[in-house]
Design an enzyme around this catalytic site. Structure first.
Site, PDB file in Angstrom:
ATOM      1  N   GLY A  73       0.831  -1.194   0.000  1.00  0.00           N
ATOM      2  CA  GLY A  73       0.000   0.000   0.000  1.00  0.00           C
ATOM      3  C   GLY A  73       0.864   1.241   0.000  1.00  0.00           C
ATOM      4  CB  CYS A  74       0.223   4.641   1.306  1.00  0.00           C
ATOM      5  SG  CYS A  74       1.135   6.147   1.703  1.00  0.00           S
ATOM      6  CE1 TYR A  75       5.521   7.099  -1.452  1.00  0.00           C
ATOM      7  CE2 TYR A  75       6.529   5.643  -3.069  1.00  0.00           C
ATOM      8  CZ  TYR A  75       6.062   6.894  -2.704  1.00  0.00           C
ATOM      9  OH  TYR A  75       6.130   7.936  -3.597  1.00  0.00           O
ATOM     10  CD1 TRP A  76       4.790   8.697   1.845  1.00  0.00           C
ATOM     11  CD2 TRP A  76       2.800   9.561   2.382  1.00  0.00           C
ATOM     12  NE1 TRP A  76       4.557   9.762   1.010  1.00  0.00           N
ATOM     13  CE2 TRP A  76       3.346  10.304   1.312  1.00  0.00           C
ATOM     14  CE3 TRP A  76       1.553   9.910   2.891  1.00  0.00           C
ATOM     15  CZ2 TRP A  76       2.678  11.402   0.765  1.00  0.00           C
ATOM     16  CZ3 TRP A  76       0.889  10.999   2.342  1.00  0.00           C
ATOM     17  CH2 TRP A  76       1.448  11.739   1.289  1.00  0.00           C
TER      18      TRP A  76
END
Length: 224
Positions: A51-54
């Site tokens: 998912g979102c790499y953040w």
């Protein structure tokens, strides 16, 4: 969902109201891997997409033994160069990913897998993680050597049998075709912007769950 700098202007309540509910995570930690990867060098590298790499980067940077986590892209054609805007279109074949450099004497590949599936990614949602949808947000493992490949496949099979989720696991082991770093504005995002609405809504709960679930593996100061 495309995450732009414009999200800084959204009230947290508005962002939360527009988002889908949190996915159902295991009530207990994922099982200890029955088969782990044997180290091949003094510092190892692992690549995960979840998912979102953040948030993926944010959680892994707080794991003891992790030296560096870089946000970027993996899974697409080997000879194609991409950036965030291109990958956000969803048609490049690349997924938002992280490259983790870790000390296998402190934390193993199997332990990273356990953390990943316990608090970071929902392995039952195909091309979808929380508010973000598209192939660029798929959950995938990119083994870098035969040891990691055996451990990754064995752990996915082990999770299937464990029955922690009602739906079948769709996370895949994919061939590694290279990793490309994301821009500097996407690196260490959680550490630099802890009060960003997206981070507060979707990623800080992952970090808190990791700290509560694996206190002996958690470190307060993230890897630089």
């Amino acid at each position: 969902m495309r995450r732009s700098k414009g999200l800084f202007l959204l009230p947290l309540a508005a962002l939360a109201a527009a988002s889908s509910p949190l996915h159902a995570e295991p009530a207990v930690p994922a099982p200890i891997p029955a088969l782990d990867a044997q180290p091949t060098r003094s510092l190892e590298t692992a690549i995960f997409a979840g998912g979102c790499y953040w948030g993926v980067e944010g959680v892994f940077s707080h794991v003891k033994g992790v030296k560096l986590v870089v946000a970027g892209f993996a899974g697409g054609p080997r000879d194609r160069k991409v950036d965030y805007d291109m990958v956000s279109g969803g048609d490049t074949g690349f997924a938002e990913s992280v490259r983790i450099t870790y000390d296998p004497k402190v934390v193993s590949y199997g332990t990273l897998l356990r953390i990943f599936f316990s608090v970071i990614t929902d392995p039952t949602t195909l091309n979808y993680q929380r508010p973000d949808s598209g192939t660029q947000y798929r959950s995938a493992l990119f083994p870098l050597n035969p040891e990691q490949d055996r451990a990754a496949r064995a752990y996915l099979a082990q999770l299937q049998k464990a029955g922690l989720w009602r739906d079948p696991i769709v996370t895949k082991v994919e061939a590694f075709t290279g990793f490309q770093d994301a821009g500097a504005d996407h690196q260490d995002f959680m550490a630099r912007y802890p009060y960003h609405p997206y981070i507060q809504r979707w990623d800080m709960p992952k970090l808190k769950a990791f700290r509560a679930m694996y206190p002996t593996l958690y470190r307060a100061v993230p890897a630089a």
